[in-house]
Design an enzyme around this catalytic site. Structure first.
Site, mmCIF file in Angstrom:
data_model
loop_
_atom_site.group_PDB
_atom_site.id
_atom_site.type_symbol
_atom_site.label_atom_id
_atom_site.label_comp_id
_atom_site.label_asym_id
_atom_site.label_seq_id
_atom_site.Cartn_x
_atom_site.Cartn_y
_atom_site.Cartn_z
ATOM 1 N N TYR A 141 0.823 -1.212 0.000
ATOM 2 C CA TYR A 141 0.000 0.000 0.000
ATOM 3 C C TYR A 141 0.859 1.265 0.000
ATOM 4 C CZ TYR A 141 -3.944 -3.047 1.185
ATOM 5 O OH TYR A 141 -4.891 -4.033 1.180
ATOM 6 N N LYS A 188 3.440 -15.359 2.437
ATOM 7 C CA LYS A 188 3.299 -16.085 1.163
ATOM 8 C C LYS A 188 4.718 -16.409 0.691
ATOM 9 C CE LYS A 188 0.791 -17.584 -2.295
ATOM 10 N NZ LYS A 188 -0.050 -18.800 -2.166
ATOM 11 N N ASP A 221 -3.001 -18.059 1.953
ATOM 12 C CA ASP A 221 -4.169 -18.701 1.336
ATOM 13 C C ASP A 221 -4.743 -19.785 2.251
ATOM 14 O OD1 ASP A 221 -1.681 -19.784 0.835
ATOM 15 O OD2 ASP A 221 -2.173 -20.590 -1.136
ATOM 16 N N ASP A 245 -5.073 -6.775 6.002
ATOM 17 C CA ASP A 245 -6.271 -6.043 5.617
ATOM 18 C C ASP A 245 -7.389 -7.033 5.290
ATOM 19 O OD1 ASP A 245 -8.040 -4.145 4.786
ATOM 20 O OD2 ASP A 245 -6.937 -3.543 2.988
ATOM 21 N N ASP A 249 -10.639 -8.404 7.929
ATOM 22 C CA ASP A 249 -12.036 -8.210 7.529
ATOM 23 C C ASP A 249 -12.772 -9.547 7.473
ATOM 24 O OD1 ASP A 249 -11.996 -5.502 7.460
ATOM 25 O OD2 ASP A 249 -12.699 -5.309 5.395
#
Ligand code: NAD
Length: 355
Positions: A141, A188, A221, A245, A249
């Site tokens: 970001y 990851k 994942d 993020d 959520d």
């Protein structure tokens, strides 16, 4: 203890839920013999109206000198014009940047009284108690980004330094020690070089400084699936900005009620910023319909993480549980037609703290 709070009520239901959190903190001070000072400052839309700036310098100055900040929410249709010079959210982003708040903490707790509101089966959600640490100021970001001249290729860079990883892993490991002593690092690393750096740095910090903490790594994942299939298995979870993020959520859906979820943003030094995860709910603003429990639970986090007052934090959380046990509900979590207002709910928690 002497401590100073700056209240940042903001917009919409912000002032109503922040008042409830204030009243509960006053009850804590009285019960445990602390001296808490409060001052209220504008941020977001209301600050644009008053000062033409969502984060006026006077607000920032007050925040820098406080021990903890309690924020309601910012934003609303009044300030939604896409052509506007500035937006309420810029106040929040500015605060995070100016205060160096690099860690976002989000507890995901299943309240047993509200278990039926969860989209998950009762046997999966019962007993869930996760604390997420999402890195907040680095990663994709904030990396370089570009669009080719013909507009057909775009690039966003995910970059982390050793120091950025070390500081949040340490913070998460400390929290794990005060909870169930387990830390899960999510990355990851099978694909991304930046994740391989996270894995190396995190493993070193844990081995050298937190060998007593039960440590595991999980690919992002897989984590997205585990969070739904076996959420009870996680205690503290630490991860980079983008993964955090999305996962937080996803996690916030587990308890099934937006009005119950607090969060905190912390840096190397005070103040920490504490807020509900919900927005300013303009549809119910000013109607005494907002659920104040997320903001009250955020105040409990402030007691724990900024002031080191664990007993007091636990007392607020126990007061929330006892009020829920008594059957009191705000409209958003009421299964039957009967519900109480924001003020009554806040008063009940404050009274339970003082009892
Ligand atoms: P929202 O969270 O404000 O509301 C979503 C729905 O949940 C609404 O129906 C609302 O009534 C309900 N709700 C939210 N909090 C509640 C509470 N405490 N008690 C009872 N019901 C509650 O999200 P939105 O509608 O997408 O956004 C409204 C405004 O809030 C927008 O301007 C948005 O930009 C802003 N926003 C601010 C923040 C923040 O300040 N951190 C976060 C998210 C959204």
């Amino acid at each position: 203890m002497k401590a100073s709070f700056v209240l940042l009520p903001g917009d919409g239901i912000g002032p109503e839920v922040t008042k409830a959190a204030h009243d509960v903190l006053v009850a804590v001070a009285r019960k445990f013999d602390h001296e808490f000072e409060f001052e209220s400052r504008p941020v977001g839309g209301i600050a644009i109206d008053e000062f033409g700036d969502p984060l006026p310098q006077s607000t920032l100055d007050a925040c820098v000198n406080a021990d903890a900040l309690i924020l309601g929410a910012v934003g609303g249709p009044k300030w939604d014009d896409p052509n506007a010079k500035t937006r309420p959210e810029a106040g929040l982003l500015g605060l995070r940047k100016e205060l160096g708040l690099f860690a976002n903490l989000r507890p995901i707790t299943a309240h047993r009284q509200l278990i039926d509101a969860s989209p998950l089966r009762k046997d999966l959600i019962e007993g869930v108690d996760i604390l997420f640490f999402r890195e907040l100021t680095g990663g994709i970001y904030f990396g370089e980004s570009s669009l080719s001249d013909d507009g057909r290729v775009a690039t966003s860079v995910m970059q982390y330094s050793v120091g950025e990883i070390e500081r949040i892993v340490r913070m998460a490991a400390e929290a794990a020690r005060n909870r169930r002593n387990k830390l899960t690092m999510v990355d990851k690393a099978n694909v991304l070089e930046v994740s391989r750096l996270w894995r190396r740095v995190s493993a070193r910090v844990m081995e050298e400084e937190y060998a007593d903490v039960d440590y595991e790594v999980v690919l992002v994942d897989a984590m997205a699936m585990h969070l739904i299939s076996r959420p009870r298995d996680f205690d503290v979870v630490v991860t980079a900005n983008l993964f955090g993020d999305i996962l937080t959520d996803e996690g916030s859906m587990l308890p099934g009620s937006l009005g119950m979820l607090p969060s905190a943003s912390l840096g190397d030094k005070p103040p920490g910023l504490y807020e509900p995860i919900h927005g300013s709910a303009p549809d119910i603003a000013g109607e005494d319909l907002a659920n104040p429990l997320a903001t009250i639970l955020a105040a409990a986090m402030a007691l724990r993480h900024s002031l080191g007052l664990e007993t007091e934090a636990a007392a607020v959380e126990a007061a929330v549980e006892s009020v829920l046990d008594s059957g009191m509900r705000t409209k958003d979590i009421a299964a039957s037609g009967k519900f109480f207002g924001t003020q009554a709910m806040g008063d009940a928690v404050a009274a339970a703290v003082g009892a």
